[in-house]
Structures are given as C-alpha cells and as structure tokens.
Scaffold this motif. Sequence first.
Motif, mmCIF file in Angstrom:
data_model
loop_
_atom_site.group_PDB
_atom_site.id
_atom_site.type_symbol
_atom_site.label_atom_id
_atom_site.label_comp_id
_atom_site.label_asym_id
_atom_site.label_seq_id
_atom_site.Cartn_x
_atom_site.Cartn_y
_atom_site.Cartn_z
ATOM 1 N N GLY A 243 0.817 -1.203 0.000
ATOM 2 C CA GLY A 243 0.000 0.000 0.000
ATOM 3 C C GLY A 243 0.852 1.254 0.000
ATOM 4 O O GLY A 243 1.915 1.304 0.631
ATOM 5 N N ASP A 244 0.397 2.277 -0.716
ATOM 6 C CA ASP A 244 1.180 3.506 -0.836
ATOM 7 C C ASP A 244 0.834 4.527 0.248
ATOM 8 O O ASP A 244 1.173 5.699 0.135
ATOM 9 C CB ASP A 244 1.014 4.136 -2.216
ATOM 10 C CG ASP A 244 -0.440 4.435 -2.565
ATOM 11 O OD1 ASP A 244 -1.324 4.259 -1.685
ATOM 12 O OD2 ASP A 244 -0.702 4.834 -3.708
ATOM 13 N N GLY A 245 0.172 4.088 1.301
ATOM 14 C CA GLY A 245 -0.117 4.965 2.434
ATOM 15 C C GLY A 245 0.083 4.189 3.716
ATOM 16 O O GLY A 245 0.710 3.135 3.740
ATOM 17 N N ASN A 246 -0.472 4.718 4.810
ATOM 18 C CA ASN A 246 -0.409 4.028 6.095
ATOM 19 C C ASN A 246 -1.826 3.730 6.570
ATOM 20 O O ASN A 246 -2.803 3.994 5.860
ATOM 21 C CB ASN A 246 0.370 4.853 7.118
ATOM 22 C CG ASN A 246 -0.201 6.266 7.273
ATOM 23 O OD1 ASN A 246 -1.408 6.472 7.133
ATOM 24 N ND2 ASN A 246 0.657 7.230 7.562
ATOM 25 N N ALA A 247 -1.940 3.186 7.769
ATOM 26 C CA ALA A 247 -3.263 2.815 8.273
ATOM 27 C C ALA A 247 -4.170 4.032 8.425
ATOM 28 O O ALA A 247 -5.379 3.945 8.179
ATOM 29 C CB ALA A 247 -3.128 2.084 9.603
ATOM 30 N N LEU A 248 -3.600 5.162 8.812
ATOM 31 C CA LEU A 248 -4.409 6.373 8.974
ATOM 32 C C LEU A 248 -4.999 6.833 7.648
ATOM 33 O O LEU A 248 -6.187 7.173 7.568
ATOM 34 C CB LEU A 248 -3.555 7.493 9.576
ATOM 35 C CG LEU A 248 -3.499 7.583 11.094
ATOM 36 C CD1 LEU A 248 -2.528 8.694 11.508
ATOM 37 C CD2 LEU A 248 -4.874 7.860 11.670
ATOM 38 N N THR A 249 -4.173 6.869 6.605
ATOM 39 C CA THR A 249 -4.698 7.317 5.316
ATOM 40 C C THR A 249 -5.717 6.321 4.775
ATOM 41 O O THR A 249 -6.712 6.715 4.164
ATOM 42 C CB THR A 249 -3.567 7.521 4.302
ATOM 43 O OG1 THR A 249 -2.836 6.285 4.137
ATOM 44 C CG2 THR A 249 -2.596 8.594 4.781
ATOM 45 N N ALA A 250 -5.476 5.023 5.012
ATOM 46 C CA ALA A 250 -6.433 4.020 4.553
ATOM 47 C C ALA A 250 -7.763 4.157 5.285
ATOM 48 O O ALA A 250 -8.837 4.049 4.676
ATOM 49 C CB ALA A 250 -5.852 2.618 4.743
ATOM 50 N N PHE A 251 -7.716 4.401 6.592
ATOM 51 C CA PHE A 251 -8.963 4.529 7.352
ATOM 52 C C PHE A 251 -9.727 5.784 6.921
ATOM 53 O O PHE A 251 -10.962 5.795 6.898
ATOM 54 C CB PHE A 251 -8.674 4.580 8.850
ATOM 55 C CG PHE A 251 -9.869 4.233 9.699
ATOM 56 C CD1 PHE A 251 -10.197 2.919 9.957
ATOM 57 C CD2 PHE A 251 -10.668 5.229 10.241
ATOM 58 C CE1 PHE A 251 -11.309 2.591 10.734
ATOM 59 C CE2 PHE A 251 -11.779 4.923 11.013
ATOM 60 C CZ PHE A 251 -12.104 3.590 11.256
ATOM 61 N N SER A 252 -8.996 6.826 6.558
ATOM 62 C CA SER A 252 -9.653 8.032 6.041
ATOM 63 C C SER A 252 -10.398 7.726 4.745
ATOM 64 O O SER A 252 -11.515 8.218 4.525
ATOM 65 C CB SER A 252 -8.618 9.133 5.818
ATOM 66 O OG SER A 252 -9.236 10.315 5.361
#
Length: 300
Positions: A243-252
């Motif tokens: 994934g090109d983001g982290n858990a925070l960006t994914a949850f957003s």
Amino acid sequence: MRFGLFGTGHWAAETHAAAIGAHPRAELAGVWGRNPDKAAELARRHGVPVFTEIDALIDASDAVAVALPPDVQADIAVRAATAGRHLLLDKPLALTLADADRVVAAAGQSGVASVVFFTQRFHPNVTGFLASTAAAGGWQHARATMFTSIFQPGNPYGASQWRRDRGALWDIGPHALSIILPVLGRVTRVAAVDGPSGLVHLLLTHDGGATSTVSLTLDAPPEATTRDFVFFGEDGVLEVPPGDGNALTAFSVAIDQLAEEIDSGTRDHRCDVRFGREVVAVLVAAETARAEGRTVDLPG
C-alpha cells in the motif's frame, strides 16, 4: 457524520480515533470501552464524552466505528444497525458464522451502509491493481505469505488476548483473503495444516477451479518477517504492491467511502458486511479443516 467509537486499545486510539478526528466530514460523538479508565483518557484526549452504556453512545451517533475483539464487535454492530446507525467495522467481522449472519441480517433489514476495514483494500494503488488484475482474467493460482512478529517487546498487539487465542488465521488471515478473493473469486474448498511457531497453511480452491495457498504466522522470528502476494496465470506472474499509504490514510479512505454509500443510497460496497461474512465463512471452514484433518467444502 458523528461516529461513536467503541474500543480504547492502540488500534482504536491511533487509527480509528485519530482518523475520525482529522477527517473533514467526521467527528467523534464519544467513546465507550471495556476499560473505563482507558475510555475516559481517550475521550479526554479528543475532548468528547465518555459513555458507560453501549446503547447511549449508539443513540448519540450517526455511525459506529468498532475496534474491539470480533465477538464483542458483532453484538455492538447488530445493536447499532438495528438502531439505524451506519457501520464502520474491523476485520474479522465475527468469530462465528452465526454472529456474522446476525450482522448481515441486521444491516440488510435496516438498510444501513456498512464498510469492513481490510486495510490493504483502502490503499488506492492496491485497489487499482486488484481491479485491473481481476479484469485481465486467466489466473490459475495465487500465493500469500504473511509472517509477522507481534510478540516482541513493545509491540502494541502482543498482549491482545483474542489474537493469542485465535492466532494468525483470524488476525491476518482476513487481510490475505481480502487480496485473493477479488481476483480468484469465491472459495469452494479449504484444506489446512499447522506448522511451528503458530504457522498455519491453507490450500484453497476457488470458483472456476483456480487455487491459492496462504501461509500465516504472528510469531515469526524477527529476521523472517515478510509480506508477499503473487498471482500466477496466462499473463505471467504479478506481485501485489504494498500500500502507498499508512493505516491512517487508509482509514480516512474508508470514512470517505462509507459517506459515499450513505449519500448515494447504494449498499454495494466491495468490503461491506456481506464480504466480511464471506471471509468469516472461509476462516470457519479452515478452522474445521485444521481440527479434523480433512478438506472442507463451502456451500454455494
């Protein structure tokens, strides 16, 4: 959209609460937790009320975000859906097929929107890869290897009792299935064997005859941790990107997509509670296959 947050652990605080608090279309309505002191501390951190009654927080919310053990989550999800509150849930949806069915039935009867947060499915580059790979077709096999090491000092998940009890199959198995199923389709048959250090190996047959293998552990030697998803077929060998983001960006992104479901009135999200139930069905079959030493067929 006012979210009632259920849960007070690391994942609840550092992913759910943090993402909701930073999202332009979301706000925390309050916090409920099984540990009153931790619930009060998390509520203070975000300047919101702490609730001692589950239904009171449901009543104060438009949607619920749940970061609790799956068996606890299922009951809260049923109560929230029955009250007409939208659902942003964690994986796995439940620990039994009966509980998963209860959640699906409650959401369907009330017509609420639902999203189950399989982290990798909310990274846009992974979503795009899976869509194009599924569209290409011709895939004969997939391999998923997830070796993690959560029991090292300082890991925030190592003390989680449900993870210790249920192991890698139930904790990270849902992540693996969330990558494989969109490309190879529904699982029709499951075999499973155990290995050392909490290892579990699955051999899956899918609609149309494709197969996949899944190898999982939460207790790998730190030097042996790895993540590997590969598809094999007529177009060659394709590796799923991280994934090109982290858990925070994914949850957003998950919050965005839940809001879109609510705004549009559609109830067909690719990771809704029905997909969550499909994943639970595979996990239950795998548990039976491990315990009884046999191959388990899933009903059509």
